[in-house]
Motif scaffolding. Sequence first.
Motif, PDB file in Angstrom:
ATOM      1  N   VAL A  89       0.832  -1.203   0.000  1.00 12.19           N
ATOM      2  CA  VAL A  89       0.000   0.000   0.000  1.00 12.19           C
ATOM      3  C   VAL A  89       0.865   1.251   0.000  1.00 12.19           C
ATOM      4  CG1 VAL A  89      -1.615   1.366   1.387  1.00 12.19           C
ATOM      5  CG2 VAL A  89      -2.017  -1.076   1.060  1.00 12.19           C
ATOM      6  N   CYS A  90       1.898   1.246   0.823  1.00 15.58           N
ATOM      7  CA  CYS A  90       2.791   2.403   0.907  1.00 15.58           C
ATOM      8  C   CYS A  90       3.415   2.718  -0.453  1.00 15.58           C
ATOM      9  CB  CYS A  90       3.882   2.123   1.941  1.00 15.58           C
ATOM     10  SG  CYS A  90       4.973   3.525   2.242  1.00 15.58           S
ATOM     11  N   GLN A  91       3.829   1.681  -1.177  1.00 17.57           N
ATOM     12  CA  GLN A  91       4.432   1.873  -2.491  1.00 17.57           C
ATOM     13  C   GLN A  91       3.378   2.258  -3.535  1.00 17.57           C
ATOM     14  OE1 GLN A  91       7.842   1.684  -3.010  1.00 17.57           O
ATOM     15  NE2 GLN A  91       7.848   1.504  -0.770  1.00 17.57           N
ATOM     16  N   ALA A  92       2.215   1.627  -3.466  1.00 16.84           N
ATOM     17  CA  ALA A  92       1.176   1.848  -4.481  1.00 16.84           C
ATOM     18  C   ALA A  92       0.607   3.261  -4.423  1.00 16.84           C
ATOM     19  CB  ALA A  92       0.054   0.828  -4.307  1.00 16.84           C
ATOM     20  N   LEU A  93       0.607   3.871  -3.238  1.00 19.76           N
ATOM     21  CA  LEU A  93       0.087   5.235  -3.120  1.00 19.76           C
ATOM     22  C   LEU A  93       0.888   6.230  -3.944  1.00 19.76           C
ATOM     23  CD1 LEU A  93      -0.724   5.338   0.708  1.00 19.76           C
ATOM     24  CD2 LEU A  93      -2.380   5.451  -1.169  1.00 19.76           C
ATOM     25  N   PHE A 129      -3.230   3.372   8.759  1.00 16.87           N
ATOM     26  CA  PHE A 129      -4.088   4.543   8.715  1.00 16.87           C
ATOM     27  C   PHE A 129      -3.274   5.812   8.470  1.00 16.87           C
ATOM     28  CE2 PHE A 129      -8.161   6.361   9.410  1.00 16.87           C
ATOM     29  CZ  PHE A 129      -7.949   7.598  10.027  1.00 16.87           C
ATOM     30  N   GLN A 130      -2.166   5.963   9.169  1.00 15.07           N
ATOM     31  CA  GLN A 130      -1.327   7.146   8.995  1.00 15.07           C
ATOM     32  C   GLN A 130      -0.704   7.185   7.601  1.00 15.07           C
ATOM     33  OE1 GLN A 130      -1.441   9.555  10.905  1.00 15.07           O
ATOM     34  NE2 GLN A 130      -2.303   8.674  12.778  1.00 15.07           N
ATOM     35  N   THR A 131      -0.351   6.020   7.072  1.00 13.47           N
ATOM     36  CA  THR A 131       0.187   5.942   5.710  1.00 13.47           C
ATOM     37  C   THR A 131      -0.840   6.422   4.689  1.00 13.47           C
ATOM     38  OG1 THR A 131       1.653   4.099   6.266  1.00 13.47           O
ATOM     39  CG2 THR A 131       1.085   4.372   3.944  1.00 13.47           C
ATOM     40  N   LEU A 132      -2.090   5.995   4.869  1.00 15.85           N
ATOM     41  CA  LEU A 132      -3.155   6.385   3.949  1.00 15.85           C
ATOM     42  C   LEU A 132      -3.438   7.886   4.028  1.00 15.85           C
ATOM     43  CD1 LEU A 132      -5.632   3.398   4.452  1.00 15.85           C
ATOM     44  CD2 LEU A 132      -4.097   3.794   2.539  1.00 15.85           C
ATOM     45  N   ARG A 133      -3.467   8.419   5.210  1.00 20.27           N
ATOM     46  CA  ARG A 133      -3.723   9.860   5.369  1.00 20.27           C
ATOM     47  C   ARG A 133      -2.637  10.691   4.704  1.00 20.27           C
ATOM     48  NH1 ARG A 133      -5.445  11.868  11.208  1.00 20.27           N
ATOM     49  NH2 ARG A 133      -5.678  13.742   9.948  1.00 20.27           N
ATOM     50  N   SER A 134      -1.394  10.296   4.901  1.00 19.49           N
ATOM     51  CA  SER A 134      -0.293  11.054   4.297  1.00 19.49           C
ATOM     52  C   SER A 134      -0.243  10.874   2.786  1.00 19.49           C
ATOM     53  CB  SER A 134       1.043  10.628   4.917  1.00 19.49           C
ATOM     54  OG  SER A 134       1.298   9.256   4.668  1.00 19.49           O
ATOM     55  N   GLY A 135      -0.868   9.793   2.275  1.00 19.34           N
ATOM     56  CA  GLY A 135      -0.874   9.533   0.837  1.00 19.34           C
ATOM     57  C   GLY A 135      -2.089  10.071   0.119  1.00 19.34           C
ATOM     58  N   GLY A 136      -2.925  10.865   0.809  1.00 17.20           N
ATOM     59  CA  GLY A 136      -4.080  11.463   0.162  1.00 17.20           C
ATOM     60  C   GLY A 136      -5.229  10.505  -0.076  1.00 17.20           C
ATOM     61  N   PHE A 137      -5.282   9.406   0.653  1.00 14.43           N
ATOM     62  CA  PHE A 137      -6.362   8.419   0.534  1.00 14.43           C
ATOM     63  C   PHE A 137      -7.604   8.958   1.232  1.00 14.43           C
ATOM     64  CE2 PHE A 137      -8.727   4.626   1.683  1.00 14.43           C
ATOM     65  CZ  PHE A 137      -8.482   3.734   0.650  1.00 14.43           C
ATOM     66  N   PHE A 161     -10.675   4.778  17.808  1.00 11.44           N
ATOM     67  CA  PHE A 161     -10.492   5.011  16.388  1.00 11.44           C
ATOM     68  C   PHE A 161      -9.030   5.352  16.104  1.00 11.44           C
ATOM     69  CE2 PHE A 161     -14.906   6.346  17.249  1.00 11.44           C
ATOM     70  CZ  PHE A 161     -15.546   5.366  16.508  1.00 11.44           C
ATOM     71  N   PRO A 162      -8.464   4.802  15.031  1.00  8.30           N
ATOM     72  CA  PRO A 162      -7.069   5.106  14.707  1.00  8.30           C
ATOM     73  C   PRO A 162      -6.895   6.546  14.261  1.00  8.30           C
ATOM     74  CG  PRO A 162      -8.085   3.862  12.931  1.00  8.30           C
ATOM     75  CD  PRO A 162      -9.080   3.892  14.066  1.00  8.30           C
ATOM     76  N   GLY A 163      -5.750   7.122  14.599  1.00  5.88           N
ATOM     77  CA  GLY A 163      -5.459   8.486  14.165  1.00  5.88           C
ATOM     78  C   GLY A 163      -6.284   9.514  14.912  1.00  5.88           C
ATOM     79  N   GLN A 164      -5.968  10.749  14.676  1.00  9.89           N
ATOM     80  CA  GLN A 164      -6.702  11.869  15.261  1.00  9.89           C
ATOM     81  C   GLN A 164      -7.286  12.686  14.120  1.00  9.89           C
ATOM     82  OE1 GLN A 164      -7.264  12.359  18.520  1.00  9.89           O
ATOM     83  NE2 GLN A 164      -6.189  10.437  18.919  1.00  9.89           N
ATOM     84  N   SER A 165      -8.558  12.486  13.829  1.00  3.61           N
ATOM     85  CA  SER A 165      -9.181  13.154  12.693  1.00  3.61           C
ATOM     86  C   SER A 165      -9.432  14.630  12.991  1.00  3.61           C
ATOM     87  CB  SER A 165     -10.504  12.471  12.337  1.00  3.61           C
ATOM     88  OG  SER A 165     -11.165  13.184  11.328  1.00  3.61           O
ATOM     89  N   THR A 166      -9.139  15.466  12.026  1.00  3.43           N
ATOM     90  CA  THR A 166      -9.414  16.890  12.160  1.00  3.43           C
ATOM     91  C   THR A 166     -10.784  17.244  11.593  1.00  3.43           C
ATOM     92  OG1 THR A 166      -8.300  17.307  10.042  1.00  3.43           O
ATOM     93  CG2 THR A 166      -6.984  17.510  12.050  1.00  3.43           C
ATOM     94  N   ASP A 167     -11.414  16.301  10.889  1.00  2.00           N
ATOM     95  CA  ASP A 167     -12.729  16.538  10.305  1.00  2.00           C
ATOM     96  C   ASP A 167     -13.765  15.728  11.087  1.00  2.00           C
ATOM     97  OD1 ASP A 167     -14.957  16.992   8.750  1.00  2.00           O
ATOM     98  OD2 ASP A 167     -13.884  16.815   6.849  1.00  2.00           O
ATOM     99  N   ILE A 168     -14.163  16.246  12.231  1.00  4.07           N
ATOM    100  CA  ILE A 168     -15.085  15.536  13.116  1.00  4.07           C
ATOM    101  C   ILE A 168     -16.439  15.347  12.444  1.00  4.07           C
ATOM    102  CG2 ILE A 168     -16.252  15.575  15.341  1.00  4.07           C
ATOM    103  CD1 ILE A 168     -13.242  15.102  15.465  1.00  4.07           C
TER     104      ILE A 168
END
Length: 477
Positions: A89-93, A129-137, A161-168
């Motif tokens: 996933v990290c590479q595919a992003l 989850f953090q990988t996806l967020r940083s990759g614009g998923f 819930f994983p991560g700390q969402s800024t869009d509640i």
Amino acid sequence: MYAIPGDFLKAELFNREEQCAAESPAHAAGLCWCKIADTVVQMQRDWADLPIPVLVSDPNLASRDMFGNTMFHYLATKDAIQDLFLHLVCQALRDRSLPVRNLNTAGQTFLHVLHRSWFQEGSRLEELFQTLRSGGFDIFATDVYGRSFFHIVRLQGSTRFPGQSTDIYRMNRRDAFGMKLMDTRSSPDANDAATHNQTWQRTGTTPPAAFTRLIPRINTQTGAVEDKLHTHADLLRVVVSAVGVDQSLSPNPQHEDSQGRNGFHCLAEVDFCLSPGTPKHGARGHLKDDARSIPQGHNKRKHKDDEEIQLPRTTPDIRRQDYIRGLICAKVDVNQYDKQGNTPLMSFVVNSSDATKYEKEESEIVIKALVQEAGAKLESRNRNGETCLHLAARHGKPNALRVLLELGANPHTRNAQGLGILDVVDNLYDTTEGDEKNNARFEACRAVLTRTADCAVQTPTLIDEWRSHKISKEIFG
């Protein structure tokens, strides 16, 4: 009842010790797991025959099935490959040619189908989850029932819930079954909560109440004139609050009423022509729901075009369109579910009127604006498994039905009872026996559904319902 394409990849759902109860309504309707297994067995074999990719350059990573599931959906359902999957996933992003962000035909990303081991202590879910967020998923992508990845986390029994969402707001969106993740005061219907995720259903059990239960609605056309005025005034207040036309109020696009209806929902129901003692043409309301199980069959009647009422256009005819533009500009959520499990597009379809030429024009303009400008999802489903197309047919709205089909709505969908749209229309003829006007409407709906290039199948199969025509053409020619 609520199985969707991502579930077809989960081997554990097909490997239960209990056997399907052949006499159950779910089995008879073709909604049980044994029927699903018979349909998708070849697809499962095709996925199993593919070697699991270990390099991002592996051509198998571009694989898709007829339902739009990708190799990433498939790998997400597997156990004991978290390290490899996270690496891929990290590479595919970084490679836009790989379908790591793709949705299947039910709107699911691979996050929706993660194996249960990802939700256990010591998993690498937080890193993924953090990988996806940083990759614009898009971590907030929702399926056809309005469920995001965060709903899946809750359904797995997790309160963290994983991560700390800024869009509640996006994280806390209500799904079709009434679940708002951060609102403990409003819980989903007990019957729906236990059944709306197919993962938790056990074969051989009694079907839940939702199997035959229809959607409760508020009829804004009943009661005294004074009550109607208060009701419609309250609806209009929500619209005005969202748009912010009152100088004393700032726009509040997230404002909703006690039933979870936002500005779009309320605008669909409000009647601008309402005034004491004034007869209205094309009153906004609902056809009567009927919860009885009706055998198939109908008596066809010709729809009389000359029955259309011709009245001059009035100011209220265009007022709704003005408010639609205002709500779109205010960025009110056009895909929000209310507490009854309906989206704004569903509300507009059910409440639309086509008694006059101008009302038909208004209905078409509004529906197209919601879909093409505001981004309303055509295939969203309510808690009875119905799309907007189902509702248009069930409520005898041939004009709305035509517009939805022109916009690309799938005519082969089935509701939670396993009925295709034509089956639903045919069953309604017996409930309107002797009612020529409504019979003519259902006949007109049937004509619209059967005279299009991709005409509706009388009794659609699971493949008819969920197949991606674009992918099928690419794969099978």
